[in-house]
Motif scaffolding. Structure first.
Motif, mmCIF file in Angstrom:
data_model
loop_
_atom_site.group_PDB
_atom_site.id
_atom_site.type_symbol
_atom_site.label_atom_id
_atom_site.label_comp_id
_atom_site.label_asym_id
_atom_site.label_seq_id
_atom_site.Cartn_x
_atom_site.Cartn_y
_atom_site.Cartn_z
ATOM 1 N N GLU A 50 0.838 -1.199 0.000
ATOM 2 C CA GLU A 50 0.000 0.000 0.000
ATOM 3 C C GLU A 50 0.878 1.256 0.000
ATOM 4 O O GLU A 50 0.609 2.219 -0.735
ATOM 5 N N SER A 52 3.972 1.414 -1.065
ATOM 6 C CA SER A 52 4.661 1.461 -2.361
ATOM 7 C C SER A 52 3.761 2.072 -3.424
ATOM 8 O O SER A 52 4.211 2.901 -4.228
ATOM 9 N N ASN A 53 2.494 1.664 -3.427
ATOM 10 C CA ASN A 53 1.550 2.226 -4.398
ATOM 11 C C ASN A 53 1.320 3.708 -4.150
ATOM 12 O O ASN A 53 1.215 4.499 -5.094
ATOM 13 N N ALA A 54 1.238 4.108 -2.890
ATOM 14 C CA ALA A 54 1.058 5.523 -2.559
ATOM 15 C C ALA A 54 2.273 6.329 -3.001
ATOM 16 O O ALA A 54 2.130 7.441 -3.521
ATOM 17 N N ALA A 56 4.192 5.764 -5.466
ATOM 18 C CA ALA A 56 4.218 5.882 -6.926
ATOM 19 C C ALA A 56 3.461 7.117 -7.407
ATOM 20 O O ALA A 56 3.763 7.660 -8.471
ATOM 21 N N GLY A 57 2.502 7.580 -6.597
ATOM 22 C CA GLY A 57 1.704 8.731 -7.001
ATOM 23 C C GLY A 57 2.138 10.052 -6.392
ATOM 24 O O GLY A 57 1.443 11.051 -6.530
ATOM 25 N N VAL A 58 3.284 10.067 -5.722
ATOM 26 C CA VAL A 58 3.740 11.283 -5.041
ATOM 27 C C VAL A 58 5.054 11.742 -5.668
ATOM 28 O O VAL A 58 5.935 10.945 -5.966
ATOM 29 N N ASP A 59 5.170 13.035 -5.846
ATOM 30 C CA ASP A 59 6.410 13.617 -6.367
ATOM 31 C C ASP A 59 7.531 13.426 -5.338
ATOM 32 O O ASP A 59 7.366 13.760 -4.165
ATOM 33 N N TYR A 65 6.423 12.346 0.345
ATOM 34 C CA TYR A 65 7.212 11.244 -0.212
ATOM 35 C C TYR A 65 8.235 10.760 0.816
ATOM 36 O O TYR A 65 8.397 9.557 1.018
#
Length: 106
Positions: A50, A52-54, A56-59, A65
């Motif tokens: 979860e 890791s997926n989060a 992936a969507g953060v700069d 991050y």
């Protein structure tokens, strides 16, 4: 949540190795405390993916991050500690470390 089949394979692998390591005849003979540790490991496994997926969507330059990365490292360290504890049950081999390689299939 991580891919169900991979999670199931990790669970089955951990339980099988514990049964073999403790020289039990059936996984139902496994002490409740160890079964609970397997469940805890799988809970951390879910958290790891979860996070890791989060991530992936953060700069990567954002503070969020860094926070998520730190939390993922802590979860990963806890997972390794559980595997180390399993390895110390009866002997010192690292037979449980191979379950981590299954995560590559996720």
């Amino acid at each position: 949540m991580a891919v169900k089949s991979v999670r199931s394979r990790i669970r089955d692998s951990l339980l099988k190795q514990l049964v073999e390591k403790l020289e039990l005849t059936d996984r139902h003979e496994l002490p409740k405390e160890l079964d609970d540790q397997v469940k805890a490991y799988l809970s951390f496994y879910d958290q790891f993916w979860e996070l890791s997926n989060a991530l992936a969507g953060v700069d990567p330059t954002e503070r969020m991050y860094q926070d998520l990365s730190k939390e993922r490292r802590q979860v990963s360290a806890t997972m390794r500690e559980i595997l180390k504890m399993f390895g110390r049950l009866n002997g010192g081999d690292d037979s449980f470390a191979d379950t981590i390689s299954l995560e590559a299939f996720a």
